[in-house]
Scaffold this active site. Sequence first.
Site, PDB file in Angstrom:
ATOM      1  CG  HIS A 272       6.973  10.103 -24.672  1.00  0.00           C
ATOM      2  ND1 HIS A 272       7.670  10.307 -25.841  1.00  0.00           N
ATOM      3  CD2 HIS A 272       5.660  10.061 -25.024  1.00  0.00           C
ATOM      4  CE1 HIS A 272       6.817  10.398 -26.854  1.00  0.00           C
ATOM      5  NE2 HIS A 272       5.595  10.247 -26.396  1.00  0.00           N
TER       6      HIS A 272
ATOM      7  CG  HIS B 297       1.498   8.249 -24.786  1.00  0.00           C
ATOM      8  ND1 HIS B 297       1.291   9.453 -24.148  1.00  0.00           N
ATOM      9  CD2 HIS B 297       2.229   8.527 -25.889  1.00  0.00           C
ATOM     10  CE1 HIS B 297       1.877  10.415 -24.837  1.00  0.00           C
ATOM     11  NE2 HIS B 297       2.471   9.876 -25.894  1.00  0.00           N
TER      12      HIS B 297
ATOM     13  CE1 TYR C 206      11.363  -2.585 -28.117  1.00  0.00           C
ATOM     14  CE2 TYR C 206      11.387  -0.673 -29.566  1.00  0.00           C
ATOM     15  CZ  TYR C 206      11.998  -1.807 -29.055  1.00  0.00           C
ATOM     16  OH  TYR C 206      13.250  -2.151 -29.494  1.00  0.00           O
TER      17      TYR C 206
END
Length: 177
Positions: A58, A60, A146
Site C-alpha cells: 500500500h 500513502h 521509498y
Amino acid sequence: MQYRRSNTKGGTYFFTVNLAERNKRLLIEHIDDLRLAFKKVNVKFPFIIDAIVILPEHLHTIWTLPKNDADFSTRWRLIKTWFSKSLLKTEHINTSRMNKSERGVWQRRFWEHQIRDETDYNRHMNYVYYNPVKHGYVDNVIDWPYSSFHRDVEKGVYSKNWGEHIDIDGVFGETHG
C-alpha cells in the site's frame, strides 16, 4: 446514504491506496514502474506530491491539485492502469473483475481525506513518513528508501533523525476525521 467524495478545486488531499492482494510486495518490487506511472499521469494531469511513502502492498500520499482542478479520481485510475499494465498477469482475478475485464492488482477504491488546516496537514505528513516504522519495516524513518522523507530532509523540513524517539500511541493512529 450515498458517499460523496470531496471535490475542492486546488485542494490538498491525503490518500491511502492498497493492492488487492495484501500479501504481495509489488509496489516496492516494481518501484520504477510505479514511479513511471506517477510521472506519466503528472504530465497530462499535474499535481504536487507533498509527501509519499510506498510500502510493499500500500501507499500513502498527500497531493495538492491545481487551482482549477479537483479530479483526483482520474489521476488514481490512470496511475493504477499504467502500473497494472507494466506487470505480468499473475494476480488472482475474481469473477466480478473477470466479467468487467479488470485486472486484480489494486483494490478498486482508495481512501481520501481533504486536508482542513495546517495542523491536519502536519499530522498527515507525519503519519505518511512514520508509516514504515509503524509497520515494522525499519527502526528509523530515514532508513526507508521509498519515501519523499529524504527530499524533505534535504529541504530542511524534517531532520534526518526525526521520529527516532516518538511514542506512537495516540500520535499516529488512524485518526482521519
